[in-house]
Design an enzyme around this catalytic site. Structure first.
Site, PDB file in Angstrom:
ATOM      1  N   ASP A  37      39.287  43.654  41.100  1.00  9.59           N
ATOM      2  CA  ASP A  37      40.524  43.925  41.864  1.00  9.59           C
ATOM      3  C   ASP A  37      40.311  43.743  43.372  1.00  9.59           C
ATOM      4  O   ASP A  37      40.535  44.665  44.151  1.00  9.59           O
ATOM      5  CB  ASP A  37      41.030  45.345  41.597  1.00  9.59           C
ATOM      6  N   GLU A 204      51.089  44.266  35.728  1.00  5.86           N
ATOM      7  CA  GLU A 204      50.539  45.210  36.708  1.00  5.86           C
ATOM      8  C   GLU A 204      49.980  44.454  37.910  1.00  5.86           C
ATOM      9  O   GLU A 204      50.052  43.227  38.003  1.00  5.86           O
ATOM     10  CB  GLU A 204      49.443  46.052  36.060  1.00  5.86           C
TER      11      GLU A 204
END
Length: 320
Positions: A37, A204
């Site tokens: 991420d 997401e």
């Protein structure tokens, strides 16, 4: 970082409008490649920093985007309030930006499979690890909510400050922030930007940028965090208004499962997602993680130049 089990995920066919038959490989990099991420920014010092899930917000530094060194963590210790959301004070999916003479680091704290979650914020004069002051919660969600307060992404529009966020629980949402505090305005409307037709609404990790007259919403779809079995991929839609509605190149709303396929796994680069978009030296870049099929599914940093064709983003080959 996903918040539900990968086994619940649904397969989705890509829209053909911008889907590529093959994808360019990421920029070859050396040094510390392991990451999850990533959020990347060029600091005023000239260095690039990448913050990520892992550690107490893990940090990497580079002078040229090619060679990366481990730089420890944003924080020496987790702030005490993080433990309200998980027993280890584990932060997820940071977002780094610069405004008002300071660097702003947003991040999420939660536990796998729940939307008892919160987004927090810290500031720093330099953006370097070890220099951050935490300011507590920005926005939170509870199990009674239909959204999940993780995966923050900050965008400025028309003199106002916005935060997109979300994972499962009906997908991507957005709230307006107070520019002074960097926290959600009291009673702020929770806008709905993107979702899937059926539970578990596997979308997401938003990233939202302005290009020309459009705002572009990038998001990660399908299964994260399963090594070589990950099916993460990046889709995109656009809108002329920051709060939407967002549509893909066929006109299908992202609230109805739309989204042009921008980047999917290919070759050794499995499960591309957890993306962010940054700009440096006049060039847009896409940062993401992938799971290396030639290294036991280890998550690594992917960087590709981002181009624009007829006002739609395309992933480009990055020079060695």
């Amino acid at each position: 970082m996903t918040a539900m089990a990968a086994g619940l995920l649904l397969a989705v066919l890509p829209h053909p409008a911008l889907a590529q038959g093959s994808y360019p490989d990421p920029l070859p990099i050396t040094g510390q490649q392991i990451i999850h991420d990533p959020t990347v920014l060029r600091l005023k010092s000239g260095q690039y920093v990448a913050y990520s899930t892992g550690g107490v917000i893990g940090a990497r530094l580079s002078k040229d985007l090619r060679n990366w060194a481990d730089a420890g963590n944003a924080f020496a210790e987790p702030p005490e309030w993080w433990f309200e959301y998980n027993g280890t004070g584990d932060p997820w999916a940071p977002d780094l930006s610069y405004r008002a003479g300071r660097y702003w680091l947003y991040y999420a704290v939660s536990s796998w499979g729940t939307n008892h979650s919160a987004i927090g914020v810290a500031t720093s004069p330099s953006g370097l690890p070890g220099t951050w002051t935490d300011h507590g919660k920005v926005f939170a969600s509870e199990t009674t909510d239909t959204w999940n307060a993780i995966d923050p992404a900050i965008t400025r529009a028309g003199g106002r400050l916005w935060m997109s966020f979300g994972s499962y629980w009906t997908g991507i949402r957005m709230v307006e922030l107070d520019p002074g505090t960097g926290k959600a305005l009291g009673g702020a409307t929770v806008h709905h930007l993107a979702t899937r037709p059926d539970a578990p609404y596997a979308v997401e990790g938003p990233s939202l940028v302005r290009h020309g007259r459009y705002y572009y919403l990038f998001a990660s779809y399908d299964a994260c965090c399963a090594g070589v079995n990950s099916t993460y991929k990046i889709r995109v839609g656009r809108s002329t208004a920051i709060t939407g509605p967002y549509t893909d190149s066929t006109g299908k709303p992202l609230l109805e499962g739309g989204g042009d396929l921008l980047l999917a796994g290919h070759g050794r680069y499995v499960g591309t997602g957890g993306e962010s978009v940054f700009r440096t030296r006049g060039q847009d870049w896409l940062a993401y993680h992938y799971y290396d099929a030639e290294d036991n599914g280890t998550p690594k940093l992917g960087l590709n130049r981002l181009g624009w064709v007829r006002d739609w983003p395309v992933v480009k080959q990055s020079r060695s």
